[in-house]
Design a protein around this motif. Sequence first.
Motif, mmCIF file in Angstrom:
data_model
loop_
_atom_site.group_PDB
_atom_site.id
_atom_site.type_symbol
_atom_site.label_atom_id
_atom_site.label_comp_id
_atom_site.label_asym_id
_atom_site.label_seq_id
_atom_site.Cartn_x
_atom_site.Cartn_y
_atom_site.Cartn_z
ATOM 1 N N UNK A 35 47.543 28.008 33.884
ATOM 2 C CA UNK A 35 47.030 28.208 32.525
ATOM 3 C C UNK A 35 47.674 29.419 31.868
ATOM 4 N N UNK A 36 47.771 30.513 32.626
ATOM 5 C CA UNK A 36 48.361 31.733 32.075
ATOM 6 C C UNK A 36 49.804 31.479 31.652
ATOM 7 N N UNK A 37 50.545 30.731 32.474
ATOM 8 C CA UNK A 37 51.943 30.457 32.140
ATOM 9 C C UNK A 37 52.046 29.574 30.899
ATOM 10 N N UNK A 38 51.122 28.602 30.767
ATOM 11 C CA UNK A 38 51.154 27.733 29.576
ATOM 12 C C UNK A 38 50.905 28.540 28.308
ATOM 13 N N UNK A 79 41.711 36.747 31.515
ATOM 14 C CA UNK A 79 41.200 36.752 30.145
ATOM 15 C C UNK A 79 41.781 37.911 29.343
ATOM 16 N N UNK A 80 41.952 39.061 29.997
ATOM 17 C CA UNK A 80 42.599 40.185 29.324
ATOM 18 C C UNK A 80 44.012 39.846 28.907
ATOM 19 N N UNK A 137 37.596 31.096 28.788
ATOM 20 C CA UNK A 137 37.848 31.415 30.187
ATOM 21 C C UNK A 137 36.715 32.263 30.757
ATOM 22 N N UNK A 138 36.269 33.255 29.973
ATOM 23 C CA UNK A 138 35.175 34.106 30.468
ATOM 24 C C UNK A 138 33.895 33.304 30.633
ATOM 25 N N UNK A 139 33.566 32.470 29.624
ATOM 26 C CA UNK A 139 32.264 31.787 29.666
ATOM 27 C C UNK A 139 32.289 30.687 30.724
ATOM 28 N N UNK A 194 46.749 45.022 33.916
ATOM 29 C CA UNK A 194 46.075 43.743 34.167
ATOM 30 C C UNK A 194 46.809 42.930 35.221
ATOM 31 N N UNK A 195 48.153 43.021 35.243
ATOM 32 C CA UNK A 195 48.901 42.252 36.250
ATOM 33 C C UNK A 195 48.597 42.760 37.649
ATOM 34 N N UNK A 196 48.618 44.097 37.802
ATOM 35 C CA UNK A 196 48.357 44.655 39.138
ATOM 36 C C UNK A 196 46.928 44.349 39.563
#
Lengths: 109, 166
Positions: free
Chosen positions: A42-45, B43-44, B58-60, B11-13
């Motif tokens: 999803x993140x990649x899309x 979500x961030x 995504x959060x909900x 956020x990636x780490x």
Amino acid sequence: MPINYYIFLSVTLFCIGVAGVLTRRNAIIIFMCVELMLNAVNLLLVAFSKMQFHALGASRPQAGIDAQIFVFFIMVVAAAEVSVGLAVIVMMYRNTHSIDVNFLNRLKH
Amino acid sequence: MGITQVLFWFLSIMAILSAILVVISKNPVHSVLWLIVVFVAISGHYILLNAQFLAIVNLIVYAGAIMVLFLFVFMLMNLNAETEPQKNRWLKIAGVIAGGSLLLVLVAALKKADLKTQVAQMNNGDIGLIHNLGMSLFHDYVIPFEISSVLFLSAMVGVVVIGKKD
């Protein structure tokens, strides 16, 4: 942000999910690792949708919106899948009093 | 390095460390809680990419509904670190090597790709706002939307049939 970073972040999350599926025996943890892989995709899309909007957005204001709709439908299907999968796992726990996936290898007999 | 870059790396780490902790923690309830941290980090990322509707959904849906379902099932079954089934050490090492090899192959294949000029636009662009997504969803994708309601209905019926005590 260059698209490379997003690709490598998603690939890393996906591979952590694959390693989790291969190393754990708890059925619910395996299921959670599948969710992790879905979220990496999803993140990649979403990153690709913003990339396409950046490239084509000047001429087509709707460029890249399809990817975000796809992410929405992936979430819909994932929610249905989780509810059915957890029902199956609860049923399996009720019958065998264990959630060990190795216990199910007697299905082959 | 602006605030956006700092937030991206943070956020990636956070996402990668929590994902590793999901896999390696012994107690299944801790795994669920770390997975919630992964979803909050993702979500961030959506908010950084200005996909605000997907960030909230995504959060909900994920961090709210699905993870609470997992947590309920764990607590219903009374699982903890003592009852956790463990694979033997060689199988674990083999699994980690297999996942690492997949990562190596994908990174090696994508490293040479000519993507340096492609940029994911951040903090800008309005395709992720609920107005545009809703217009597209109910104009071009209205049939898949209706089919997904049938999918939900069948999933609901399936859950009741499977979970029924016979």
